[in-house]
Design a protein around this motif. Sequence first.
Motif, PDB file in Angstrom:
ATOM      1  N   ALA A 119       0.683  -1.246   0.028  1.00 21.40           N
ATOM      2  CA  ALA A 119      -0.145   0.057  -0.112  1.00 21.40           C
ATOM      3  C   ALA A 119       0.922   1.324  -0.039  1.00 21.40           C
ATOM      4  CB  ALA A 119      -0.923   0.005   1.165  1.00 21.40           C
ATOM      5  N   PHE A 120       2.092   1.294   0.791  1.00 22.06           N
ATOM      6  CA  PHE A 120       2.911   2.361   0.768  1.00 22.06           C
ATOM      7  C   PHE A 120       3.373   2.658  -0.460  1.00 22.06           C
ATOM      8  CE2 PHE A 120       7.047   4.132   1.288  1.00 22.06           C
ATOM      9  CZ  PHE A 120       7.011   5.241   2.048  1.00 22.06           C
ATOM     10  N   ASN A 121       3.977   1.819  -1.171  1.00 24.90           N
ATOM     11  CA  ASN A 121       4.633   1.791  -2.496  1.00 24.90           C
ATOM     12  C   ASN A 121       3.604   2.296  -3.474  1.00 24.90           C
ATOM     13  OD1 ASN A 121       7.173   1.020  -1.634  1.00 24.90           O
ATOM     14  ND2 ASN A 121       6.750  -1.159  -1.972  1.00 24.90           N
ATOM     15  N   VAL A 122       2.348   1.685  -3.576  1.00 30.48           N
ATOM     16  CA  VAL A 122       1.500   2.130  -4.619  1.00 30.48           C
ATOM     17  C   VAL A 122       1.071   3.592  -4.201  1.00 30.48           C
ATOM     18  CG1 VAL A 122      -0.866   1.784  -5.546  1.00 30.48           C
ATOM     19  CG2 VAL A 122       0.729  -0.021  -4.506  1.00 30.48           C
ATOM     20  N   ALA A 123       0.833   4.089  -2.879  1.00 38.47           N
ATOM     21  CA  ALA A 123       0.377   5.169  -2.447  1.00 38.47           C
ATOM     22  C   ALA A 123       1.457   6.458  -2.989  1.00 38.47           C
ATOM     23  CB  ALA A 123       0.167   5.505  -1.124  1.00 38.47           C
ATOM     24  N   LYS A 124       2.898   5.863  -2.759  1.00 35.90           N
ATOM     25  CA  LYS A 124       3.929   6.917  -3.146  1.00 35.90           C
ATOM     26  C   LYS A 124       3.887   7.253  -4.668  1.00 35.90           C
ATOM     27  CE  LYS A 124       8.183   8.112  -1.396  1.00 35.90           C
ATOM     28  NZ  LYS A 124       9.234   7.856  -0.685  1.00 35.90           N
ATOM     29  N   SER A 125       3.751   6.015  -5.415  1.00 41.22           N
ATOM     30  CA  SER A 125       3.703   6.069  -6.635  1.00 41.22           C
ATOM     31  C   SER A 125       2.648   6.769  -7.297  1.00 41.22           C
ATOM     32  CB  SER A 125       3.881   4.787  -7.601  1.00 41.22           C
ATOM     33  OG  SER A 125       3.142   4.486  -8.521  1.00 41.22           O
ATOM     34  N   VAL A 126       1.740   6.655  -6.772  1.00 40.29           N
ATOM     35  CA  VAL A 126       0.253   7.632  -6.858  1.00 40.29           C
ATOM     36  C   VAL A 126       0.744   9.148  -6.941  1.00 40.29           C
ATOM     37  CG1 VAL A 126      -2.097   8.350  -6.111  1.00 40.29           C
ATOM     38  CG2 VAL A 126      -1.717   5.967  -6.846  1.00 40.29           C
ATOM     39  N   ALA A 127       1.211   9.497  -5.633  1.00 35.89           N
ATOM     40  CA  ALA A 127       1.767  10.821  -5.282  1.00 35.89           C
ATOM     41  C   ALA A 127       2.672  11.418  -6.310  1.00 35.89           C
ATOM     42  CB  ALA A 127       2.191  10.733  -3.862  1.00 35.89           C
ATOM     43  N   GLN A 128       3.517  10.522  -6.826  1.00 36.29           N
ATOM     44  CA  GLN A 128       4.617  10.944  -7.728  1.00 36.29           C
ATOM     45  C   GLN A 128       3.743  11.034  -9.259  1.00 36.29           C
ATOM     46  OE1 GLN A 128       7.454   8.017  -6.837  1.00 36.29           O
ATOM     47  NE2 GLN A 128       8.378   9.508  -5.146  1.00 36.29           N
ATOM     48  N   ASN A 129       3.003  10.355  -9.614  1.00 33.79           N
ATOM     49  CA  ASN A 129       2.337  10.297 -10.987  1.00 33.79           C
ATOM     50  C   ASN A 129       0.776  10.239 -10.772  1.00 33.79           C
ATOM     51  OD1 ASN A 129       4.587  10.184 -12.643  1.00 33.79           O
ATOM     52  ND2 ASN A 129       5.120   8.236 -11.709  1.00 33.79           N
ATOM     53  N   PRO A 130       0.104  11.262 -10.346  1.00 34.26           N
ATOM     54  CA  PRO A 130      -1.171  11.150 -10.084  1.00 34.26           C
ATOM     55  C   PRO A 130      -2.082  10.850 -11.402  1.00 34.26           C
ATOM     56  CG  PRO A 130      -0.553  13.412  -9.800  1.00 34.26           C
ATOM     57  CD  PRO A 130       0.713  12.357  -9.894  1.00 34.26           C
ATOM     58  N   GLY A 131      -3.190  10.335 -11.301  1.00 36.16           N
ATOM     59  CA  GLY A 131      -3.923  10.118 -12.581  1.00 36.16           C
ATOM     60  C   GLY A 131      -3.407   9.379 -13.747  1.00 36.16           C
TER      61      GLY A 131
END
Length: 436
Positions: A119-131
């Motif tokens: 969950a952490f890694n995915v959330a971070k990746s979402v923060a870096q590349n949203p949408g």
Amino acid sequence: METGKKILDKLKLEISQNEYERYIKNLEFSQEDSRGDILIYNTNNILSAKWIKTKYSDKLAHLYEVETGIKAEIIIQTKGKKEKKVKVTSKKERSVESTVLNPTFTFESFVTGDSNSLAFNVAKSVAQNPGSSYNPLFIYGGVGLGKTHLMQAVGNYRLNQGDKIIYNTFEQFMNRFISNIRSNTMERFREYYRNCDILLIDDIQFISKKEQTQDEFFHTFNELHSLGKQIVITSDRPPKKIAGLVDRLKTRFEWGMLANINPPELETKIAIIKKKATMDGIRLDDEVINFLASNLGTNIREIEGTIIKLNAMSNLLRQKIDLEFAKNAIEDYVNEKKKSISIDDIVKIVSQELNIKPSDIISKKRSKKIVEARRVAIYLARNLTPNSMPQIAVFFGMKDHSAISHTMKKIESILEEDENFKVLVEEISNKIESKK
Ligand code: ADP
Ligand code: MG
């Protein structure tokens, strides 16, 4: 933090004068011990603390959330005698009220381990590349495991990049929807949500069966999604287990990424305790940390609460937090003051107060007064001693724990209805407490 006090006034409007005078009026908000998402209130008697906890803590949490957007843990504690004299050293306060996002919920302050690294890694990746690839991100898992934290970490990260963030619990989304329908201002509602870059919807499990709101949420979702805006959703369970969730939303939620957070394993708990202690400037040696990690549960909010409480106690008593201190403190925390009272003591006192022989209380006799005395004794045994339901059942010669749980329900409903009876039970409870 004034809000902690303010919500007591709001609660006053929702309950009877009588209830307010008896329970809430004497409840003291502890500014020194509370912070951000942990609100601590003091009261002077253990039974009313329990009563307040079961009856009002959800309401208080709700009122606080409406005011601040923050889901808080409400802790009702009995005031130790020493606490009245010595003042707790004041703690750095987190400024959470000015903004909707809790600024301390960041990726940096999130401890990772096997239980939550996906969950952490995915959330971070979402923060870096949203949408982009993970839209929506759907985070699910049990209470106090870091869902809101991670979701807001995405929000805080994007906020720093200048994005416009909307963070709502699902309940807030629904309330806004309902009030805009009432005032015939749905345009304003749509405008509000359409104008964000990132939409964070917390605790969506409450969506069950709310059809109109589901419809509107479906539209909001589609609109934002088609504009490439990132959506993050949390829930205590995966979409397929949310009863009453319409299929088209279920499918949408599964479009993106489902990430589960599991209860932390021992090493993660240790790392979390270390981090919290360091962040709050609390010194704990390894022995104490290991002890806490292995004896506390997996709810991280509760773990935090315990550390805060340990620190407050150590300041009050001016004692170092060593293993002995931690053991005592947690014992208190878990058992409150139950330890020194036995069921025998309780039966004796109930017997004196209600004028029923102890042997009758633990007999199988069914006369009205005896049954009542037995119920009171069982209720107090359950609340004031650490005995389990099966143990209490054995003591009172009852069949099994379900008989006790039945009695507890019965007496709770009588307490709810009969004010005089409630006063009586409290008086007995105070007598028991003072005998310790
Ligand atoms: P949930 O939303 O899953 O009920 P929260 O996100 O509100 O839980 O987390 C509860 C508390 O525990 C918060 O104060 C949060 O900062 C803390 N917490 C949870 N998980 C972690 C973690 N992995 N590292 C650090 N703190 C955590
Ligand atoms: Mg949450």
